[in-house]
Design a protein around this motif. Sequence first.
Motif, PDB file in Angstrom:
ATOM      1  N   ASP A 276      36.243 -15.861 -25.540  1.00  0.00           N
ATOM      2  CA  ASP A 276      36.044 -16.111 -26.965  1.00  0.00           C
ATOM      3  C   ASP A 276      37.196 -15.555 -27.794  1.00  0.00           C
ATOM      4  OD1 ASP A 276      35.137 -13.706 -25.992  1.00  0.00           O
ATOM      5  OD2 ASP A 276      33.518 -13.471 -27.435  1.00  0.00           O
ATOM      6  N   TYR A 277      37.742 -14.405 -27.400  1.00  0.00           N
ATOM      7  CA  TYR A 277      38.903 -13.871 -28.116  1.00  0.00           C
ATOM      8  C   TYR A 277      40.181 -14.621 -27.749  1.00  0.00           C
ATOM      9  CZ  TYR A 277      36.102 -10.144 -30.035  1.00  0.00           C
ATOM     10  OH  TYR A 277      35.152  -9.452 -30.751  1.00  0.00           O
ATOM     11  N   LEU A 278      40.228 -15.187 -26.562  1.00  0.00           N
ATOM     12  CA  LEU A 278      41.372 -16.027 -26.193  1.00  0.00           C
ATOM     13  C   LEU A 278      41.535 -17.178 -27.172  1.00  0.00           C
ATOM     14  CD1 LEU A 278      43.534 -17.112 -24.091  1.00  0.00           C
ATOM     15  CD2 LEU A 278      41.629 -18.405 -23.113  1.00  0.00           C
ATOM     16  N   VAL A 279      40.445 -17.900 -27.475  1.00  0.00           N
ATOM     17  CA  VAL A 279      40.558 -19.072 -28.337  1.00  0.00           C
ATOM     18  C   VAL A 279      40.849 -18.675 -29.786  1.00  0.00           C
ATOM     19  CG1 VAL A 279      39.166 -20.551 -26.866  1.00  0.00           C
ATOM     20  CG2 VAL A 279      38.031 -19.166 -28.580  1.00  0.00           C
ATOM     21  N   HIS A 280      40.315 -17.543 -30.243  1.00  0.00           N
ATOM     22  CA  HIS A 280      40.630 -17.083 -31.596  1.00  0.00           C
ATOM     23  C   HIS A 280      42.120 -16.741 -31.712  1.00  0.00           C
ATOM     24  CE1 HIS A 280      36.819 -16.805 -33.866  1.00  0.00           C
ATOM     25  NE2 HIS A 280      36.256 -16.685 -32.671  1.00  0.00           N
ATOM     26  N   GLY A 281      42.652 -16.034 -30.727  1.00  0.00           N
ATOM     27  CA  GLY A 281      44.080 -15.734 -30.748  1.00  0.00           C
ATOM     28  C   GLY A 281      44.921 -16.992 -30.675  1.00  0.00           C
ATOM     29  N   HIS A 282      44.458 -17.978 -29.907  1.00  0.00           N
ATOM     30  CA  HIS A 282      45.186 -19.244 -29.762  1.00  0.00           C
ATOM     31  C   HIS A 282      45.334 -19.949 -31.109  1.00  0.00           C
ATOM     32  CE1 HIS A 282      46.355 -23.022 -27.745  1.00  0.00           C
ATOM     33  NE2 HIS A 282      45.601 -23.615 -28.646  1.00  0.00           N
ATOM     34  N   PHE A 283      44.257 -20.051 -31.872  1.00  0.00           N
ATOM     35  CA  PHE A 283      44.333 -20.761 -33.144  1.00  0.00           C
ATOM     36  C   PHE A 283      45.110 -19.973 -34.198  1.00  0.00           C
ATOM     37  CE2 PHE A 283      40.917 -23.355 -31.353  1.00  0.00           C
ATOM     38  CZ  PHE A 283      41.342 -24.613 -31.752  1.00  0.00           C
ATOM     39  N   HIS A 284      45.157 -18.659 -34.086  1.00  0.00           N
ATOM     40  CA  HIS A 284      45.991 -17.894 -35.011  1.00  0.00           C
ATOM     41  C   HIS A 284      47.473 -18.059 -34.671  1.00  0.00           C
ATOM     42  CE1 HIS A 284      42.292 -16.047 -36.511  1.00  0.00           C
ATOM     43  NE2 HIS A 284      43.020 -15.588 -37.514  1.00  0.00           N
ATOM     44  N   VAL A 285      47.799 -18.281 -33.403  1.00  0.00           N
ATOM     45  CA  VAL A 285      49.177 -18.632 -33.053  1.00  0.00           C
ATOM     46  C   VAL A 285      49.547 -19.967 -33.688  1.00  0.00           C
ATOM     47  CG1 VAL A 285      50.717 -19.252 -31.147  1.00  0.00           C
ATOM     48  CG2 VAL A 285      49.193 -17.298 -30.915  1.00  0.00           C
ATOM     49  N   LEU A 286      48.638 -20.951 -33.606  1.00  0.00           N
ATOM     50  CA  LEU A 286      48.883 -22.239 -34.248  1.00  0.00           C
ATOM     51  C   LEU A 286      49.024 -22.078 -35.758  1.00  0.00           C
ATOM     52  CD1 LEU A 286      46.353 -24.544 -32.337  1.00  0.00           C
ATOM     53  CD2 LEU A 286      48.778 -24.187 -31.852  1.00  0.00           C
ATOM     54  N   ARG A 287      48.218 -21.226 -36.337  1.00  0.00           N
ATOM     55  CA  ARG A 287      48.311 -20.995 -37.775  1.00  0.00           C
ATOM     56  C   ARG A 287      49.689 -20.461 -38.146  1.00  0.00           C
ATOM     57  NH1 ARG A 287      44.405 -16.817 -41.201  1.00  0.00           N
ATOM     58  NH2 ARG A 287      45.458 -17.045 -43.210  1.00  0.00           N
ATOM     59  N   HIS A 288      50.238 -19.572 -37.324  1.00  0.00           N
ATOM     60  CA  HIS A 288      51.575 -19.033 -37.589  1.00  0.00           C
ATOM     61  C   HIS A 288      52.636 -20.118 -37.425  1.00  0.00           C
ATOM     62  CE1 HIS A 288      55.090 -16.419 -37.407  1.00  0.00           C
ATOM     63  NE2 HIS A 288      55.400 -16.969 -36.245  1.00  0.00           N
ATOM     64  N   LEU A 289      52.561 -20.887 -36.352  1.00  0.00           N
ATOM     65  CA  LEU A 289      53.585 -21.890 -36.075  1.00  0.00           C
ATOM     66  C   LEU A 289      53.586 -23.019 -37.102  1.00  0.00           C
ATOM     67  CD1 LEU A 289      53.280 -22.242 -32.186  1.00  0.00           C
ATOM     68  CD2 LEU A 289      55.151 -21.156 -33.455  1.00  0.00           C
ATOM     69  N   LEU A 290      52.412 -23.389 -37.592  1.00  0.00           N
ATOM     70  CA  LEU A 290      52.279 -24.583 -38.431  1.00  0.00           C
ATOM     71  C   LEU A 290      51.970 -24.247 -39.884  1.00  0.00           C
ATOM     72  CD1 LEU A 290      50.140 -26.639 -35.894  1.00  0.00           C
ATOM     73  CD2 LEU A 290      52.603 -26.800 -36.265  1.00  0.00           C
ATOM     74  N   ARG A 291      52.354 -23.082 -40.331  1.00  0.00           N
ATOM     75  CA  ARG A 291      51.986 -22.654 -41.674  1.00  0.00           C
ATOM     76  C   ARG A 291      52.663 -23.488 -42.757  1.00  0.00           C
ATOM     77  NH1 ARG A 291      55.072 -16.850 -41.156  1.00  0.00           N
ATOM     78  NH2 ARG A 291      57.224 -17.571 -41.511  1.00  0.00           N
ATOM     79  N   SER A 292      53.802 -24.132 -42.450  1.00  0.00           N
ATOM     80  CA  SER A 292      54.493 -24.950 -43.445  1.00  0.00           C
ATOM     81  C   SER A 292      54.226 -26.439 -43.276  1.00  0.00           C
ATOM     82  CB  SER A 292      56.007 -24.703 -43.377  1.00  0.00           C
ATOM     83  OG  SER A 292      56.316 -23.360 -43.699  1.00  0.00           O
TER      84      SER A 292
END
Length: 543
Positions: A276-292
């Motif tokens: 469950d923490y794996l998937v939360h960390g995964h989407f926060h990585v996407l949030r960082h990469l795709l913030r613009s």
Amino acid sequence: MESRIKSNRAIHEEFLRQAAHLFTPVPLVCSTPDCVSDPANLPGAFRRFGRSAAGALRFQCRTCRATFSVAGPTSRQRRTRANAPIFRHLVNKSPLNRIVELCGVSFPTLYDKIAFIHRQCALFAASREARLPEMDLGRRHLSTDRQDYIVNWGSRANRKTIQLTAVATADRQSGYLLAFSPNFDASLDQEAVEAAWQQAGDADKPPALRDTARVWTKADYEVSLARAAARAVPLLPARTGDQVEASFRTRDDLDAPEAMVEGQQLPSRGVQIHADYLVHGHFHVLRHLLRSTAHLSFALDEDSGLLAACMGAFGNRVLDGSAEVVQVRIDKELSIDGRRRELADRRKGFAALRAALPVPRPWTVGDDLVREEQRDATEVVARMVRDLRDRSPEPVRKLQRTWVGNPVPDPAEPRKHWRYVSDATHLSDNEVAYLLRMSTLAPVDKAFAMLRRRVAMFERPVSSVRRARRSWQIYAAYDPRMVGLLLEIFRVWHNWLWRSPKDGKTAAERLGLAQGTVREDHILGYDLRVAIERLWERQAAAE
């Protein structure tokens, strides 16, 4: 929607683990422990100190006067010619023992080469992907799913496998794999985690409030075994691997702490991360990469954990309408014959729906026929959406809890259904129909299938009648650290080196991260010293 309480600190820790290649290595780090120099301030914190006899750049810390060097990528290597062949063999279904024979190296040398290739892949990818947070990629349709792997037991005295889960997200238009990480942290030690668990008194805390919330502890393992025994997981005689396979089939909620059965064990080296923490960390990585990136559309596998993690990271963008979330359900267990019957039935039904459209379209040939069929498919789905909205008793968000069946024939995703989670009546019926039709798991599932076919270590276990579907796999990893190394190596190869036979381009070219050909030597020969010198010159010019 509802979600279980999670530890924000644990999510942040997992984000830092998965995004480590984007932030590390710091260009320069003083060799003195506890030195207060700022690595980000290159000219201010360090000064150049020539080169070593081997050509490595040398620097001196202005704070403590210590000197240190930055070596080239192949420093201390004697057989650099084997790097490229080993790289190619790893992504072309060669087992490790065959690579040893083909390349004439020992197993210790092979493992060192794999670690080197992984390091170079991570450095190269980080140097290019560091641009993503500042790039506006326009409208992106993303697909997210998970895949499970088995790590073999290393001792006959303890014949229990290790089950790891990896979550990946692929871009629909380019096929680029934005993130691909397993729930395993090689940087931590299980005994150190147990000591931290004892010191923090986590035994008396709820799971979300523990200091060790994101990692598996021995206490978690014992509790999970007790719960599995209480649920009476069916035991197959003397085949512990089958218990692991049974847990795969019942694992359908990544938002809940995953369960282990008697046939599983924790890694002896490194620690396993809660899925469950794996998937939360995964989407926060996407949030960082795709913030613009201006607009994002997520197609998620039918899993409440994926949905909860996505909404946790992108909830604010869903509210302002710059992100959409759609769950996708398909029948993955349908046989080949069942797929053929389903496809034939869908074709008949879709033809009838097209004939019922109010304005008939003229039949044409070639690409015009394909475009006409796609336009009609969107109109058919739009009429279904309109009908569902008209009949819904809900005052708002009428499609949020409704599954919409795909009426269009799709051999890759049979019996597909969509659930428009972010429905807020801000899109018209036709816009919703287009969004649903663009929501597919095919890009990430294609990457998963390619991984199975290309990397021997991830090949599906081959069942046999005599062994009663035992899940032990001869080519699978014996060290869980190899899973993370090879997943990142495959991701970089898939994004930067593999060319699609359709257009002859790589995923990085289609995404806009590469302007031309990227060769193996660009990755394996990536020199951190060049990046340091460029950054040094840029910061010196700015000052």
